[in-house]
Every structure is written in C-alpha cells, then in structure tokens.
Write an enzyme that holds these catalytic residues in place. Structure first.
Site, PDB file in Angstrom:
ATOM      1  N   TYR A 108       0.814  -1.215   0.000  1.00 50.38           N
ATOM      2  CA  TYR A 108       0.000   0.000   0.000  1.00 50.38           C
ATOM      3  C   TYR A 108       0.849   1.267   0.000  1.00 50.38           C
ATOM      4  O   TYR A 108       0.437   2.291  -0.535  1.00 50.38           O
ATOM      5  CB  TYR A 108      -0.896   0.040   1.252  1.00 50.38           C
ATOM      6  CG  TYR A 108      -2.207  -0.678   1.127  1.00 50.38           C
ATOM      7  CD1 TYR A 108      -2.254  -2.045   0.858  1.00 50.38           C
ATOM      8  CD2 TYR A 108      -3.408  -0.001   1.304  1.00 50.38           C
ATOM      9  CE1 TYR A 108      -3.463  -2.706   0.769  1.00 50.38           C
ATOM     10  CE2 TYR A 108      -4.617  -0.656   1.216  1.00 50.38           C
ATOM     11  CZ  TYR A 108      -4.640  -2.010   0.945  1.00 50.38           C
ATOM     12  OH  TYR A 108      -5.842  -2.653   0.859  1.00 50.38           O
ATOM     13  N   LYS A 115       2.932 -15.113   2.922  1.00 48.41           N
ATOM     14  CA  LYS A 115       3.187 -15.855   1.677  1.00 48.41           C
ATOM     15  C   LYS A 115       4.695 -16.103   1.609  1.00 48.41           C
ATOM     16  O   LYS A 115       5.374 -15.736   0.639  1.00 48.41           O
ATOM     17  CB  LYS A 115       2.655 -15.027   0.493  1.00 48.41           C
ATOM     18  CG  LYS A 115       2.682 -15.721  -0.854  1.00 48.41           C
ATOM     19  CD  LYS A 115       1.654 -16.823  -1.012  1.00 48.41           C
ATOM     20  CE  LYS A 115       1.841 -17.549  -2.332  1.00 48.41           C
ATOM     21  NZ  LYS A 115       1.024 -18.766  -2.457  1.00 48.41           N
ATOM     22  N   ASP A 133      -3.015 -18.229   0.890  1.00 49.96           N
ATOM     23  CA  ASP A 133      -3.963 -18.959   0.025  1.00 49.96           C
ATOM     24  C   ASP A 133      -4.666 -20.048   0.823  1.00 49.96           C
ATOM     25  O   ASP A 133      -5.890 -20.217   0.740  1.00 49.96           O
ATOM     26  CB  ASP A 133      -3.272 -19.512  -1.241  1.00 49.96           C
ATOM     27  CG  ASP A 133      -1.951 -20.229  -0.980  1.00 49.96           C
ATOM     28  OD1 ASP A 133      -1.457 -20.197   0.171  1.00 49.96           O
ATOM     29  OD2 ASP A 133      -1.406 -20.819  -1.934  1.00 49.96           O
ATOM     30  N   ASP A 166      -6.788  -6.933   4.265  1.00 46.45           N
ATOM     31  CA  ASP A 166      -7.897  -6.289   3.555  1.00 46.45           C
ATOM     32  C   ASP A 166      -8.792  -7.352   2.926  1.00 46.45           C
ATOM     33  O   ASP A 166     -10.017  -7.363   3.097  1.00 46.45           O
ATOM     34  CB  ASP A 166      -7.336  -5.350   2.477  1.00 46.45           C
ATOM     35  CG  ASP A 166      -8.421  -4.676   1.669  1.00 46.45           C
ATOM     36  OD1 ASP A 166      -9.420  -4.232   2.261  1.00 46.45           O
ATOM     37  OD2 ASP A 166      -8.274  -4.599   0.426  1.00 46.45           O
ATOM     38  N   ASP A 204     -12.818  -8.960   4.276  1.00 46.56           N
ATOM     39  CA  ASP A 204     -14.049  -8.946   3.468  1.00 46.56           C
ATOM     40  C   ASP A 204     -14.615 -10.363   3.372  1.00 46.56           C
ATOM     41  O   ASP A 204     -15.823 -10.588   3.456  1.00 46.56           O
ATOM     42  CB  ASP A 204     -13.778  -8.421   2.044  1.00 46.56           C
ATOM     43  CG  ASP A 204     -14.040  -6.927   1.893  1.00 46.56           C
ATOM     44  OD1 ASP A 204     -13.786  -6.181   2.865  1.00 46.56           O
ATOM     45  OD2 ASP A 204     -14.488  -6.493   0.809  1.00 46.56           O
TER      46      ASP A 204
HETATM   47  C1  IPM Z   1     -10.620  -0.923   3.621  1.00 49.76           C
HETATM   48  C2  IPM Z   1     -10.629  -0.379   2.221  1.00 49.76           C
HETATM   49  C3  IPM Z   1      -9.404   0.493   1.976  1.00 49.76           C
HETATM   50  C4  IPM Z   1      -8.176  -0.405   2.051  1.00 49.76           C
HETATM   51  C5  IPM Z   1      -9.384   1.284   0.661  1.00 49.76           C
HETATM   52  C6  IPM Z   1     -10.612   2.110   0.476  1.00 49.76           C
HETATM   53  C7  IPM Z   1      -8.177   2.155   0.566  1.00 49.76           C
HETATM   54  O1  IPM Z   1     -10.737  -1.408   1.300  1.00 49.76           O
HETATM   55  O2  IPM Z   1     -10.536  -0.129   4.572  1.00 49.76           O
HETATM   56  O3  IPM Z   1     -10.750  -2.137   3.798  1.00 49.76           O
HETATM   57  O4  IPM Z   1      -7.820  -1.088   1.078  1.00 49.76           O
HETATM   58  O5  IPM Z   1      -7.566  -0.440   3.128  1.00 49.76           O
HETATM   59 MN    MN Z   2     -11.237  -3.324   2.197  1.00 49.21          MN
END
Ligand code: IPM
Ligand code: MN
Ligand code: NAD
Length: 348
Positions: free
Chosen positions: A136, A187, A219, A243, A247
């Site tokens: 990042y 990884k 993975d 990240d 999700d």
């Molecule tokens: C998160 C988001 C952010 C990230 C983006 C919007 C920069 O996906 O907070 O999970 O990747 O950290």
């Molecule tokens: Mn995110």
C-alpha cells in the site's frame, strides 16, 4: 470526548446518521462532535479528499468516526486526489498501524452466513491487520514505458522489522486476552517480505509463552476460513492480505454490513469505521446496513474511552435487533437503514 465525524461518500452519511442518533441516545457526558468533509465529498467541496481543516480536526480530536469514502465520479482523477487517499492519508498521518477487525457470528443468526450453519456457528475471530505498510505504501511505485512504448505498472511490497514487530506485539497481546491462539498469515513460500514477517513473528513469540503461534500461507488461510473458520482465534497479517481476508470473513458472519473496525496507534486515539466501502450501488436508497457503523461506535467507546460497559450495551442491542428479525436486504430482510438504527436504540 471530542469526536470527529467524517461521514464521507455514498452510504457513509446514511449510516453515520444512525451512529449520531445512537451517540445521542447514550447521553454521554462531555460529548463534543465536530463534522468535516472527507473523500469525494471533500474533493467536490474543497478540491481535496483530505482537506487541511479535516486533517487538523483529525489530529486534535480524541477519536474519529469514519463512514466510507469512494466516489465513481472521481475514478479518473490522478491518484492523490482520489477519495481513497483520504483514508490512507489519515491512517498514515495519525500512525494508526493496527487495525482490529472482529468477525463473530451472532448466536441465532447462523443462517445469515453463506456457510452451512453448523460451520458458521463456530466463527469468532479477530483479524489484526497491519495498516500503514506493505505494498500500500512501499516505494517506488508508478508507471513507466519500456522500449517500444509498452506500459508497465509497479508497486513495492515492503516491511521493515520494526513495523512487523510492533504489529506482532499488538497481535500477541490481543490473542492473550482471547483464547491464546495466534495464526500469522503470510506468503513466505514466495515473498521476501513474508520471510522477514515470519522470522520476526517467531522471534517475538517467546515473550508470550502463553500464546500459541502458528503460521499459515494466505492462500490456505483463505480456504481454511470457509472450510473451518472455528479453528481461528486471532489472525495477524499484512495490510493487503488483511484487507482481502476480512471482506471474506464478513460473509462467513453474514454480511459485509456487519463488520466494524478499530484503527489504533501508540496512544488511545483511534479511527473507527466499518470494513466496507461507500457502496455506490445502493447509496441514497436508505437500505444500507448500519450495524457495522453502530458496532464501530461500540469499539470506539471500548478502545478510546474505556467505556466497556456502554460498548457491551450497544453490542447486546445490535444482537437483539438482529435476533428479532430486524435486518435489511443484504441479509434477505426488509428493514431500512433508519428502522435498524431505531430498533437498536429502542433495545438499548
Ligand atoms: C478498507 C478499504 C481500503 C483499504 C481502501 C478504500 C483504501 O478497502 O478499509 O478495507 O484497502 O484499506
Ligand atoms: Mn477493504
Ligand atoms: P463496498 O464495500 O463499498 O461494496 C461491496 C458490496 O457490498 C456492494 O454490493 C455494496 O452494496 C455492498 N455493501 C457494502 N456495504 C454495505 C452495507 N453497509 N449494507 C449493505 N450492503 C453493503 O466495496 P466496492 O463496491 O468494492 O467499493 C465501492 C467504493 O468504496 C470504492 O470507491 C472503494 O474504493 C471504496 N471503499 C472504501 C472503503 C473505506 O472507506 N474504508 C472500504 C472499501 C471500499
């Protein structure tokens, strides 16, 4: 309690309205809220996604409640003007390197998960995501043309040992306060950054003899998270892997609209936000799930203001609301954003 309210874009203002209602209902002493523009909204109003006055407020306040940023009309802007730079900039500027993303199934709501209920029932994991390093922020990054006018894009995945060590300590302490199991995800079979990551994790482990450290490739971790999520207690991982895995974990619980997060640095100040984004596809329809935002308020009270009892109250009210069948279309229900917020407050 000076709190910066940064609602942002898309569904950000819709879910933040519920958070503000919740704060009002708690009747907290000495509460001061300051609002400021952030993200695409700030770009359109002030020409920059993280304007100086917003950054100044973020530095001065005791905690930040953050909605979401991301605006499709900004997608073709140069990178430093894009809404996402606002949240990346805040994390970096405020040194918020530790991102806690808890994912636990609400008892009685196993059927909301896309996993089989008997598998979903077991999920109770804390993902500790490093937040200010990795690919990042690594330099160099950019675009260039090679001979013959062919385009290249490049990023640098980079961690130094101090960055790994400080998130390791957060993760070991977190695991110690939970069930004592820490799984470091990397990884290391391919990446140099991951080899260093694994080394530093192993070097620090002896300082926490009461925590059992294991390592797993990312993975495999993605697979194990849907095969048997109950095996995980605390996961520690880098910015990019964290990240993605968080999700994924949200759907093991039942919706991305359910997961809150705390971004912490060395002190007590924190930034609290849902893990989801601005959801432009449903913005303005009043159907966004506000639960992640409300649980972010609970995390703020717990981590920045030592008000665990108030945090527990919010979490219990949210659990009761969901158990009473009050949820929105993301969980195959029919309640609106406002109705969910009202229901939580009624159950406080
Ligand atoms: C998160 C988001 C952010 C990230 C983006 C919007 C920069 O996906 O907070 O999970 O990747 O950290
Ligand atoms: Mn995110
Ligand atoms: P997203 O998380 O915004 O949405 C993904 C899907 O989940 C969409 O279908 C959306 O409708 C749904 N969803 C998300 N939150 C929901 C909620 N509370 N209730 C019901 N449904 C919900 O991810 P995306 O679509 O990939 O990204 C949209 C924008 O948000 C992009 O600009 C992205 O960069 C940004 N983003 C910002 C943050 C942040 O502010 N921290 C986090 C992730 C993405």
């Amino acid at each position: 309690m000076h709190i910066a309210i940064l609602a942002g874009d898309g569904i950000g203002p819709e879910i933040m309205a519920e958070a503000e209602k919740l704060l009002a209902a708690l009747h907290l002493p000495a509460l001061k809220l300051s609002h400021a523009n952030i993200g695409g909204t700030a770009y359109h109003a002030e020409g920059h996604p993280l304007p100086p006055d917003t950054l100044q407020l973020a530095k001065e306040c005791d905690a930040i409640l953050f909605g979401a940023v991301g605006d499709p009309t900004c997608d073709s802007l140069e990178r430093n003007l894009r809404p996402e730079q606002a949240i990346l900039g805040l994390r970096k500027e405020l040194g918020l390197f530790a991102n806690l993303r808890p994912a636990a199934v609400f008892p009685g709501l196993e059927s909301a998960s896309t996993l089989k209920p008997e598998i979903a029932r077991e999920i109770d994991v804390m993902i500790v995501r490093e937040l200010t390093g990795d690919v990042y922020f690594g330099e160099p990054r950019g675009r260039r043309e090679t001979g013959g006018g062919r385009r290249e894009g490049f990023d640098t995945m980079l961690y130094d040992e101090d960055e790994v060590a400080r998130i390791a300590h957060v993760a070991f302490r977190t695991a110690r306060a939970r069930r004592g199991k820490l799984c470091s995800v990397d990884k290391a079979n391919v990446l140099e950054t991951s080899v260093l990551w694994r080394e530093v994790m192993a070097e620090i482990a002896p300082e926490y003899p009461d925590v059992e450290l294991a390592h797993m490739y990312v993975d495999n971790a993605a697979m194990q998270l849907v095969r048997n999520p109950g095996q995980f207690d605390t996961i520690v991982t880098g910015n990019l892997f964290g990240d993605i895995l968080s999700d994924q974990a949200s759907m093991c619980v039942g919706s991305i609209g359910l997961l809150a997060s705390a971004s912490l640095g060395e002190g007590r100040k924190g930034l609290y936000e849902p893990i989801h984004g601005s959801a432009p596809d449903i913005a303005g329809q009043e159907i966004a799930n506000p639960v992640a935002m409300l649980l972010s308020v609970a995390m703020m009270l717990r981590y920045s203001f030592d008000m665990a009892q108030q945090a527990n109250r919010i979490e219990a009210a949210v659990a009761k609301t969901l158990n009473d069948g009050i949820f929105g279309s993301d969980m195959c229900g029919s309640a609106s954003t406002r109705e969910i917020g009202d229901a939580v407050i009624a159950r406080l």
